[in-house]
Design an enzyme around this catalytic site. Structure first.
Site, PDB file in Angstrom:
ATOM      1  N   GLU A 285     -45.354  16.648  17.213  1.00 45.46           N
ATOM      2  CA  GLU A 285     -46.751  17.488  17.457  1.00 45.46           C
ATOM      3  C   GLU A 285     -46.807  18.199  15.902  1.00 45.46           C
ATOM      4  OE1 GLU A 285     -48.833  17.359  19.775  1.00 45.46           O
ATOM      5  OE2 GLU A 285     -47.459  16.656  21.307  1.00 45.46           O
TER       6      GLU A 285
ATOM      7  N   CYS B  95     -51.712  25.204  15.077  1.00 44.98           N
ATOM      8  CA  CYS B  95     -52.419  23.934  15.081  1.00 44.98           C
ATOM      9  C   CYS B  95     -53.502  23.526  15.722  1.00 44.98           C
ATOM     10  CB  CYS B  95     -51.115  23.116  15.559  1.00 44.98           C
ATOM     11  SG  CYS B  95     -50.573  23.588  17.454  1.00 44.98           S
TER      12      CYS B  95
ATOM     13  N   GLU C 267     -46.243  17.041  25.818  1.00 41.18           N
ATOM     14  CA  GLU C 267     -45.242  17.830  26.102  1.00 41.18           C
ATOM     15  C   GLU C 267     -45.897  18.719  27.276  1.00 41.18           C
ATOM     16  OE1 GLU C 267     -42.587  19.607  22.994  1.00 41.18           O
ATOM     17  OE2 GLU C 267     -44.508  19.389  21.788  1.00 41.18           O
TER      18      GLU C 267
END
Ligand code: NAD
Length: 479
Positions: A247, A281, A459
């Site tokens: 990620e 993010c 995830e």
């Protein structure tokens, strides 16, 4: 007096003082002292996790449920204390620190439940008399490498499923946030994990992280961090033929159409771009705005930014805390300078701020008059900096939104069902938000992106099973 936090290797707290970390709101405040693992400690931790795997993987749901549930309960009971410590170490506000701590508790609770819901499938074989059974098993030793911006939630969303599905762990947190990492490991350890099941190796990425990448005994790596480090994880993992999940960064667009509710659009932009000091993010760093609402939107965002309280993360009135450290602050300021050189107009902020304590305070920055070709539109800044890109209509907005090497989240503010639906279907992002900020997600559903943002299975939620288990197909001839 600071207490030395040690690494946990094979059930023992080990190590000498290696590093100190400081509070970004007040650089005179030392948060703690931490042991720093080297390659030898990494090897010991990997060996311990390998030795612990057979018993833990066969331990059954109840033992795993007990540890995960107890961990969730303790985190929740201590949410204010842990949240405060997180805010002190990372610089996000108290509300954000406590909120993230609650999220960690929810994640452990969710995966405690998942231990009791593991199932398989049984089907008849195409060959008469043969049965086929499909089950899921833990992968083995999982290396968990995490960034600094969600010091407790990201470790939780990796450690909880890894343990729930019977894996053992070597956990390497980011250098800037060892306190939150140590706290979560301490709680899990005391909750009754057998020795070697969870090992903590704090230290430098280039040393202890690299030792994990180089080990043939690490069977899978779950990584969150920058694209550069992610590529290293990928290359090393292919070399060892191991499973990996990445990620990484984002350059997430928030589209604002003429028919948007202005208040909603401003809330989404300010929250998405600047909360958590823009260090998410999922932050909306590109604000793509159609002509008819552009000027009203820019004025309203500036007005809101002017009212934001920027200051010490531990002050309950603060809405935006400091930048995490000097290196990130320099990166933010460099990009503000780059934006100006590229010809974008700095419409608000961008200056360093003085507060009562020495800290890394930066006024949120808003650029207007920017194009999608500029570096400030293409590269992840990871700070409280966003730029407005003016577009003609929805079609151009969608094209600009998708024109990026990243694909983590995207958002649209509109009252048009037609455009909202079209955007949901055609946005090239892993997570799409309508009339909501691009940051801020649920814990029980998949998280992840496309293109340069993510690699491998999703995830969180039940989808986490895909990474943390491997499928076995067994054929039985019963005669
Ligand atoms: P980083 O890549 O510098 O570090 C991440 C982790 O990798 C740290 O623990 C670091 O010590 C370790 N590391 C560094 N070099 C290594 C090596 N050679 N081998 C093994 N491990 C190594 O990232 P960061 O600065 O801590 O975090 C910021 C980045 O994380 C941003 O790009 C942000 O977008 C990204 N991020 C992504 C998500 C997501 O889910 N997509 C979530 C949060 C943060």
């Amino acid at each position: 007096m600071t207490v030395l936090r040690k690494n946990l290797i094979d059930g023992e707290w080990l190590g000498e003082a290696g590093s100190r970390n400081i509070n970004p709101s007040n650089t005179n405040d030392v948060v703690g002292e931490y042991a720093s693992a080297g390659p030898e400690e990494a090897k010991q931790a990997i060996a311990a996790a390998k030795a612990a795997f057979p018993a833990w993987s066969r331990s059954g749901p109840l033992a795993r449920h007990a540890v995960l549930k107890k961990t969730s309960d303790e985190i929740m009971a201590r949410k204010d204390e842990i949240g405060r410590s997180l805010a002190r170490e990372e610089g996000k506000t108290l509300a954000e620190g406590v909120g993230e701590t609650i999220r960690a508790a929810q994640l452990f609770d969710f995966f405690a439940g998942e231990t009791l819901r593991l199932s398989g499938e049984m089907v008849p074989s195409v060959r008469p008399g043969v049965g086929v059974e499909m089950t899921r098993e833990g992968v083995g030793v999982v290396g968990i490498i995490t960034p600094w911006n969600f010091p407790i939630a990201i470790p939780a969303w990796k450690i909880a499923p890894a343990l729930a599905y019977g894996n053992t762990i070597v956990f390497k947190p980011a250098e800037l946030v060892p306190e939150s990492a140590w706290t979560i490991v301490d709680i899990l350890h005391r909750a009754g994990l057998p020795k070697g099941v969870l090992n903590l190796v704090m230290g430098k990425g280039s040393v202890v992280g690299q030792a994990m990448l180089d080990s043939p005994d690490v069977n899978a790596i779950s990584f969150t961090g920058s694209v550069g480090t992610g590529k290293r994880v990928a290359a090393a993992s292919v070399e060892h033929m191991r499973k990996f999940q990445l990620e990484m960064g984002g350059k997430n667009p928030l589209v604002v159409l003429d028919d948007a509710d202005l208040g909603t659009a401003v809330d989404c932009a300010v929250n998405g771009a600047y909360f958590s000091t823009g260090q998410r993010c999922t932050a909306s760093s590109r604000l793509i705005v159609t002509e008819g609402i552009h000027d009203r939107f820019v004025d309203a965002v500036k007005e809101r930014l002017d009212k934001l309280v920027i200051g010490d993360a531990l002050d309950a009135k603060t809405q935006i805390g400091p930048v995490v450290d000097q290196t990130q602050l320099k990166q933010d300021e460099d990009y503000i300078a780059i934006g100006r050189q590229e010809g974008a107009e700095l419409a608000f902020g961008g200056d360093r701020l003085e507060r009562g304590t020495p800290g890394f305070y930066l006024q949120p920055a808003l650029f207007v008059g920017s194009s999608n070709a500029m570096r400030i539109s293409r590269e992840e800044i990871f700070g409280p900096v966003a730029n407005v890109i003016r577009v003609k209509d929805y079609d151009e907005a969608l094209t600009v939104a998708n024109d990026t090497p990243f694909g983590l989240t995207s958002g649209i503010c509109t009252t048009s069902l037609k455009h909202a639906t079209h955007f949901r279907r055609n946005s090239e992002a892993g997570m799409v938000m309508v009339n909501l900020p691009t940051a801020g997600v649920d814990f029980h559903v998949p998280f992840g992106g496309r293109k340069g943002s993510s690699y491998g299975p999703r995830e969180q939620g039940r989808y986490a099973m895909e990474f943390y288990t491997t499928v076995k197909t067994a054929y039985t001839f019963a005669g």
